[in-house]
Design an enzyme around this catalytic site. Structure first.
Site, PDB file in Angstrom:
ATOM      1  N   SER A 192     -11.605  -0.948  -0.734  1.00  0.00           N
ATOM      2  CA  SER A 192     -10.233  -1.221   0.173  1.00  0.00           C
ATOM      3  C   SER A 192     -10.277  -1.677   1.390  1.00  0.00           C
ATOM      4  O   SER A 192      -9.493  -2.694   1.881  1.00  0.00           O
ATOM      5  CB  SER A 192      -9.351   0.340   0.100  1.00  0.00           C
ATOM      6  OG  SER A 192      -8.940   0.529  -0.921  1.00  0.00           O
ATOM      7  N   HIS A 203      -3.446   5.987   3.944  1.00  0.00           N
ATOM      8  CA  HIS A 203      -4.345   4.681   3.531  1.00  0.00           C
ATOM      9  C   HIS A 203      -3.677   3.497   4.037  1.00  0.00           C
ATOM     10  O   HIS A 203      -4.376   2.439   4.406  1.00  0.00           O
ATOM     11  CB  HIS A 203      -4.150   4.742   2.010  1.00  0.00           C
ATOM     12  CG  HIS A 203      -5.463   3.942   1.318  1.00  0.00           C
ATOM     13  ND1 HIS A 203      -5.014   2.411   0.920  1.00  0.00           N
ATOM     14  CD2 HIS A 203      -6.354   4.107   0.743  1.00  0.00           C
ATOM     15  CE1 HIS A 203      -5.916   1.791   0.437  1.00  0.00           C
ATOM     16  NE2 HIS A 203      -6.938   2.717   0.286  1.00  0.00           N
ATOM     17  N   ASN A 250     -13.663   0.616  -7.116  1.00  0.00           N
ATOM     18  CA  ASN A 250     -14.858   1.663  -6.725  1.00  0.00           C
ATOM     19  C   ASN A 250     -15.473   2.353  -7.734  1.00  0.00           C
ATOM     20  O   ASN A 250     -16.169   3.404  -7.507  1.00  0.00           O
ATOM     21  CB  ASN A 250     -14.333   2.544  -5.560  1.00  0.00           C
ATOM     22  CG  ASN A 250     -13.546   2.084  -4.662  1.00  0.00           C
ATOM     23  OD1 ASN A 250     -14.120   1.045  -3.855  1.00  0.00           O
ATOM     24  ND2 ASN A 250     -12.631   2.440  -3.839  1.00  0.00           N
ATOM     25  N   ASP A 261       0.792  -1.315   0.096  1.00  0.00           N
ATOM     26  CA  ASP A 261      -0.105  -0.070  -0.008  1.00  0.00           C
ATOM     27  C   ASP A 261       0.883   1.241   0.085  1.00  0.00           C
ATOM     28  O   ASP A 261       1.893   1.059  -0.459  1.00  0.00           O
ATOM     29  CB  ASP A 261      -0.916   0.040   1.229  1.00  0.00           C
ATOM     30  CG  ASP A 261      -2.180   0.562   1.112  1.00  0.00           C
ATOM     31  OD1 ASP A 261      -2.194   1.884   0.797  1.00  0.00           O
ATOM     32  OD2 ASP A 261      -3.043   0.036   0.982  1.00  0.00           O
TER      33      ASP A 261
END
Length: 368
Positions: free
Chosen positions: A265, A94, A201, A63
């Site tokens: 996520s 994140h 998404n 990530d």
């Protein structure tokens, strides 16, 4: 991840007495964060903790980097390489959020404050493979190259990760994948490592194929809301494995705060935590069997490509894994010996009966 809100905190002054104390958010905010963790209830996580808490399992988070300074991740994070090519390494918000959903341990007396992850006794290996969406270096073609993901997968495998979590994708150029990444995925599967990725998404729009979720063998995860209905933004494709909570998710943010966000996520991170629970409890299961356990243990299966096998459930996955669990080798050996002895006994009985028949036949012949 779609950011809904940030919950800022103030740091309390710490008295240093030989070792630096771990800073923590204000108690009221930390208590609020714990109360908002509806996914733990929806996925029967507390019931699953009676069987497994993820001990002994390392989950690699590929990530934006994980900040080990957050009190809910104290002592949890092993820092891996920065593969983005950025001028300076940063701890990503994140990546920190995803790590807290996987292995957050809370903080305070009895760890009653803050965020708990699905596998609070697992460890996190942080590998930075991408930049934050608002990072000014993101537009630099020399920085954040997609090849970093392929390298990161191989690094995680070679450094002991049993589960790899990739809440990635959805940006430009990720709808085609790459041969390097696919080779890395095959390498990980060949080494018996479980891979999980977010489905994407843009389900309410183009609903594009998303990688690494689209690679064969990767557990692709979509999102549902608190009523376990598919979130409108969650991508829908035939390679979707399961769905998991992905709306109104509270997680760690930076070194000292929390945020609430929507996105696949978070859903992928929750499933990575479930995989850690299964790997901890049943280490003999293969990566494929762990995937099958997660899929078979899913709840509320629904028709349509947007749900996969249903909503991932921590307890259900462990129950499915228990049914799939191999008989220990010692038991197999005992069974084999018992089987051989039984067969030998039957053989001796058969020989004895033949002898009796032969003797009787001889007597009849003599009488005649």
């Amino acid at each position: 991840m779609l950011l809904l809100g940030v919950l800022p905190t103030c740091l309390a002054a710490c008295l240093v007495t030989g070792a630096a104390a771990v800073p923590g958010p204000k108690d009221g905010l930390a208590e609020s964060a714990r109360g908002r963790q509806w996914p733990l209830r929806a996925m029967d996580v507390q019931e699953a903790w009676q069987r497994s808490r993820g001990a002994g399992v390392t989950v690699a988070v590929l990530d934006t980097g994980v900040d080990p300074r957050h009190p809910d991740l104290a002592g949890v994070v092993v820092r891996g390489p920065d593969l983005t090519g950025a001028d300076r390494t940063r701890f990503g918000r994140h990546g920190t959020a995803m790590a807290s959903l996987i292995a957050g341990r809370g903080h305070g007396a009895g760890r009653t404050l803050g965020v708990l992850g699905v596998a609070p006794e697992a460890r996190i290996l942080s590998v930075r493979v991408t930049l934050e969406n608002d990072d000014p270096q993101r537009g630099d073609a020399r920085v954040g190259a997609r090849s970093g993901l392929a390298v990161g997968i191989r690094y995680a495998v070679d450094h002991g990760a049993q589960v790899i979590s990739m809440s990635l994708g959805g940006g430009e150029g990720v709808q085609e994948g790459s041969p390097e990444e696919e080779d890395a995925v095959r390498y990980a599967l060949g080494k018996n490592v479980v891979l999980i990725a977010s489905a994407g998404n843009d389900g309410a729009g183009a609903n594009r194929r998303n990688f690494p979720a689209g690679y064969p063998g990767v557990i692709a995860v979509g999102a549902v809301d608190e009523r376990l209905r598919r979130a409108p933004f969650s991508n829908r494709h035939d390679y979707l494995s399961v769905v998991a909570p992905g709306t109104g998710i509270v997680s760690a943010d930076g070194p000292d705060s929390y945020l609430i966000a929507d996105g696949t996520s978070s859903a992928a991170a929750f499933v990575a935590g479930v995989a850690a629970l299964v790997r901890s409890r049943y280490p003999a299961l293969t990566a494929l069997e762990v995937r099958q356990a997660i899929q078979r243990g899913a709840r509320h299966p629904a028709a349509g490509p947007g749900y996969g096998h249903g909503v991932a459930n921590a307890l259900g996955a462990l129950q499915a894994a228990e049914q799939m669990h191999r008989i220990p080798l010692a038991a197999v050996s005992r069974q084999a010996r018992s089987s051989v002895a039984h067969d030998r006994s039957r053989e001796l009985i058969g020989i004895g009966l033949l002898l009796v028949v032969a003797v009787l036949a001889t007597r009849v012949a003599i009488t005649r």
